[in-house]
Write a protein that holds these residues in place. Sequence first.
Motif, PDB file in Angstrom:
ATOM      1  N   ASN A   1      36.501  -1.344  -2.649  1.00  0.00           N
ATOM      2  CA  ASN A   1      37.603  -1.844  -1.832  1.00  0.00           C
ATOM      3  C   ASN A   1      37.128  -2.553  -0.575  1.00  0.00           C
ATOM      4  O   ASN A   1      37.864  -3.355  -0.005  1.00  0.00           O
ATOM      5  CB  ASN A   1      38.534  -0.695  -1.424  1.00  0.00           C
ATOM      6  CG  ASN A   1      39.855  -1.183  -0.876  1.00  0.00           C
ATOM      7  OD1 ASN A   1      40.499  -2.037  -1.460  1.00  0.00           O
ATOM      8  ND2 ASN A   1      40.262  -0.642   0.270  1.00  0.00           N
ATOM      9  N   ALA A   2      35.916  -2.258  -0.131  1.00  0.00           N
ATOM     10  CA  ALA A   2      35.391  -2.851   1.100  1.00  0.00           C
ATOM     11  C   ALA A   2      33.878  -2.725   1.120  1.00  0.00           C
ATOM     12  O   ALA A   2      33.289  -1.964   0.345  1.00  0.00           O
ATOM     13  CB  ALA A   2      35.992  -2.161   2.323  1.00  0.00           C
ATOM     14  N   VAL A   3      33.263  -3.480   2.038  1.00  0.00           N
ATOM     15  CA  VAL A   3      31.814  -3.431   2.232  1.00  0.00           C
ATOM     16  C   VAL A   3      31.569  -3.080   3.692  1.00  0.00           C
ATOM     17  O   VAL A   3      32.198  -3.645   4.595  1.00  0.00           O
ATOM     18  CB  VAL A   3      31.146  -4.775   1.885  1.00  0.00           C
ATOM     19  CG1 VAL A   3      29.631  -4.665   2.013  1.00  0.00           C
ATOM     20  CG2 VAL A   3      31.520  -5.213   0.469  1.00  0.00           C
ATOM     21  N   ARG A   4      30.653  -2.141   3.925  1.00  0.00           N
ATOM     22  CA  ARG A   4      30.416  -1.636   5.277  1.00  0.00           C
ATOM     23  C   ARG A   4      28.959  -1.797   5.679  1.00  0.00           C
ATOM     24  O   ARG A   4      28.062  -1.653   4.848  1.00  0.00           O
ATOM     25  CB  ARG A   4      30.792  -0.149   5.373  1.00  0.00           C
ATOM     26  CG  ARG A   4      32.239   0.152   5.042  1.00  0.00           C
ATOM     27  CD  ARG A   4      32.451   1.643   4.865  1.00  0.00           C
ATOM     28  NE  ARG A   4      33.845   1.965   4.574  1.00  0.00           N
ATOM     29  CZ  ARG A   4      34.391   1.923   3.355  1.00  0.00           C
ATOM     30  NH1 ARG A   4      33.632   1.569   2.315  1.00  0.00           N
ATOM     31  NH2 ARG A   4      35.648   2.221   3.168  1.00  0.00           N
TER      32      ARG A   4
ATOM     33  N   PHE B   1      30.834 -12.646  -1.256  1.00  0.00           N
ATOM     34  CA  PHE B   1      29.906 -11.523  -1.148  1.00  0.00           C
ATOM     35  C   PHE B   1      28.543 -12.000  -0.653  1.00  0.00           C
ATOM     36  O   PHE B   1      27.947 -11.380   0.243  1.00  0.00           O
ATOM     37  CB  PHE B   1      29.764 -10.827  -2.498  1.00  0.00           C
ATOM     38  CG  PHE B   1      28.747  -9.722  -2.508  1.00  0.00           C
ATOM     39  CD1 PHE B   1      29.007  -8.508  -1.885  1.00  0.00           C
ATOM     40  CD2 PHE B   1      27.517  -9.889  -3.123  1.00  0.00           C
ATOM     41  CE1 PHE B   1      28.067  -7.484  -1.878  1.00  0.00           C
ATOM     42  CE2 PHE B   1      26.573  -8.874  -3.123  1.00  0.00           C
ATOM     43  CZ  PHE B   1      26.843  -7.672  -2.500  1.00  0.00           C
ATOM     44  N   LYS B   2      28.056 -13.093  -1.197  1.00  0.00           N
ATOM     45  CA  LYS B   2      26.752 -13.601  -0.776  1.00  0.00           C
ATOM     46  C   LYS B   2      26.777 -14.055   0.684  1.00  0.00           C
ATOM     47  O   LYS B   2      25.811 -13.855   1.425  1.00  0.00           O
ATOM     48  CB  LYS B   2      26.309 -14.734  -1.701  1.00  0.00           C
ATOM     49  CG  LYS B   2      25.966 -14.255  -3.115  1.00  0.00           C
ATOM     50  CD  LYS B   2      25.595 -15.392  -4.039  1.00  0.00           C
ATOM     51  CE  LYS B   2      24.254 -15.983  -3.687  1.00  0.00           C
ATOM     52  NZ  LYS B   2      23.836 -17.000  -4.690  1.00  0.00           N
ATOM     53  N   GLU B   3      27.892 -14.642   1.123  1.00  0.00           N
ATOM     54  CA  GLU B   3      28.029 -15.029   2.526  1.00  0.00           C
ATOM     55  C   GLU B   3      28.054 -13.792   3.429  1.00  0.00           C
ATOM     56  O   GLU B   3      27.478 -13.784   4.515  1.00  0.00           O
ATOM     57  CB  GLU B   3      29.304 -15.856   2.726  1.00  0.00           C
ATOM     58  CG  GLU B   3      29.227 -17.265   2.173  1.00  0.00           C
ATOM     59  CD  GLU B   3      28.155 -18.090   2.851  1.00  0.00           C
ATOM     60  OE1 GLU B   3      28.182 -18.189   4.092  1.00  0.00           O
ATOM     61  OE2 GLU B   3      27.276 -18.621   2.140  1.00  0.00           O
ATOM     62  N   LEU B   4      28.715 -12.743   2.968  1.00  0.00           N
ATOM     63  CA  LEU B   4      28.777 -11.496   3.733  1.00  0.00           C
ATOM     64  C   LEU B   4      27.396 -10.874   3.850  1.00  0.00           C
ATOM     65  O   LEU B   4      27.005 -10.394   4.922  1.00  0.00           O
ATOM     66  CB  LEU B   4      29.748 -10.527   3.065  1.00  0.00           C
ATOM     67  CG  LEU B   4      29.969  -9.184   3.758  1.00  0.00           C
ATOM     68  CD1 LEU B   4      30.533  -9.377   5.163  1.00  0.00           C
ATOM     69  CD2 LEU B   4      30.909  -8.304   2.935  1.00  0.00           C
TER      70      LEU B   4
ATOM     71  N   PRO C   1      36.908  -6.275   4.338  1.00  0.00           N
ATOM     72  CA  PRO C   1      37.774  -5.967   3.197  1.00  0.00           C
ATOM     73  C   PRO C   1      37.564  -6.895   1.994  1.00  0.00           C
ATOM     74  O   PRO C   1      38.402  -7.739   1.686  1.00  0.00           O
ATOM     75  CB  PRO C   1      39.179  -6.139   3.785  1.00  0.00           C
ATOM     76  CG  PRO C   1      39.007  -7.195   4.828  1.00  0.00           C
ATOM     77  CD  PRO C   1      37.640  -6.958   5.423  1.00  0.00           C
ATOM     78  N   LEU C   2      36.437  -6.730   1.321  1.00  0.00           N
ATOM     79  CA  LEU C   2      36.151  -7.503   0.111  1.00  0.00           C
ATOM     80  C   LEU C   2      36.373  -6.596  -1.095  1.00  0.00           C
ATOM     81  O   LEU C   2      35.573  -5.695  -1.362  1.00  0.00           O
ATOM     82  CB  LEU C   2      34.719  -8.029   0.140  1.00  0.00           C
ATOM     83  CG  LEU C   2      34.291  -8.919  -1.028  1.00  0.00           C
ATOM     84  CD1 LEU C   2      35.189 -10.147  -1.128  1.00  0.00           C
ATOM     85  CD2 LEU C   2      32.836  -9.332  -0.874  1.00  0.00           C
ATOM     86  N   ARG C   3      37.455  -6.816  -1.825  1.00  0.00           N
ATOM     87  CA  ARG C   3      37.859  -5.913  -2.905  1.00  0.00           C
ATOM     88  C   ARG C   3      37.229  -6.335  -4.235  1.00  0.00           C
ATOM     89  O   ARG C   3      37.869  -6.948  -5.090  1.00  0.00           O
ATOM     90  CB  ARG C   3      39.381  -5.863  -2.997  1.00  0.00           C
ATOM     91  CG  ARG C   3      39.899  -4.847  -3.974  1.00  0.00           C
ATOM     92  CD  ARG C   3      41.410  -4.683  -3.855  1.00  0.00           C
ATOM     93  NE  ARG C   3      41.781  -3.898  -2.697  1.00  0.00           N
ATOM     94  CZ  ARG C   3      43.038  -3.634  -2.339  1.00  0.00           C
ATOM     95  NH1 ARG C   3      44.042  -4.114  -3.050  1.00  0.00           N
ATOM     96  NH2 ARG C   3      43.291  -2.889  -1.277  1.00  0.00           N
TER      97      ARG C   3
END
Length: 300
Positions: free
Chosen positions: A11-14, A59-62, A38-40
């Motif tokens: 649900n998210a990445v921390r 995701f890769k940018e994050l 909040p990347l689900r």
Amino acid sequence: MKLAAIDIGSNAVRLQVTQVHYFRGKYTFKKLEYLRFPLRLGRDVFLKKEISQENKIRFKELMKAFQILINLYGVDDYMACATSAMRESENGKEIVKEVRNDLGLKIRIIDGNTEAALINKSLGNHIDHKTYLHIDVGGGSTELNVYKKGLKVSSKSFKIGSVRTLDKALPESALRQIRSFITNHLSLEKTVTGIGTGGNINKIFELARLQKRGSLLEIQKIREVLHLLESLSSEERINLLHLNEDRADVIIPATKIYLIALDAAKIQKIKVPDLGLKDGMLLDLFEKNYGTENTNFPYR
């Protein structure tokens, strides 16, 4: 020493960056940075079995942004772990490989047992000689752990979570497995105390208006919070209860899963210590760098 943990959930990445201090014979952790994005990923995977091209790019940018922060803070060691969404995705390993090749950032896709073990690592100061059922409801899986007399005696990961069950009924097969596990290990116990970890139980704790984190949360309070949540629309939950958009929908199925496990164990009160996977990862990094003999210290 500075340590960092990246928790890639459904649900998210921390990201958390922590400083290790040694003062008067004790080690402590001081949080320097905490970010939750909040990347689900689980929404893609549980419906279509793979992460979409759009979320792959995000995701890769994050990961690039997290890597920049890790470098800016001068982190000495880090751990990045991906859980159920990435491990069930048909292109999960490919994405992890691309991140490694493009950014040099190493990500481990961990199984449910490893996830449970890392989460439990952070609970040391909260386990005494009583009998405990530890419940962690994530986006894609639920981990249950039983403690007796200070020792973990059983652990199991179940394929049921808040994102996986969004917009659908909780699967009876998984619920039967949860009830059976609890009955097998706790039916003879007179008193069982619950321990709840995960973003949703932390938010339930806040909504129950408990100001002191060490307080035990009564199960009746959780039922009252669930009743309130179900009486409001998603828009009302966001604006009246100040929930994040990505929390406002998943908190209801997550609360139901917690209650099912708590009812099966006949638990009346639950500890909510505000710990989780990232905290266990940081402790694992600490043990790797300092040795296991130094791990008996207050964690914050």
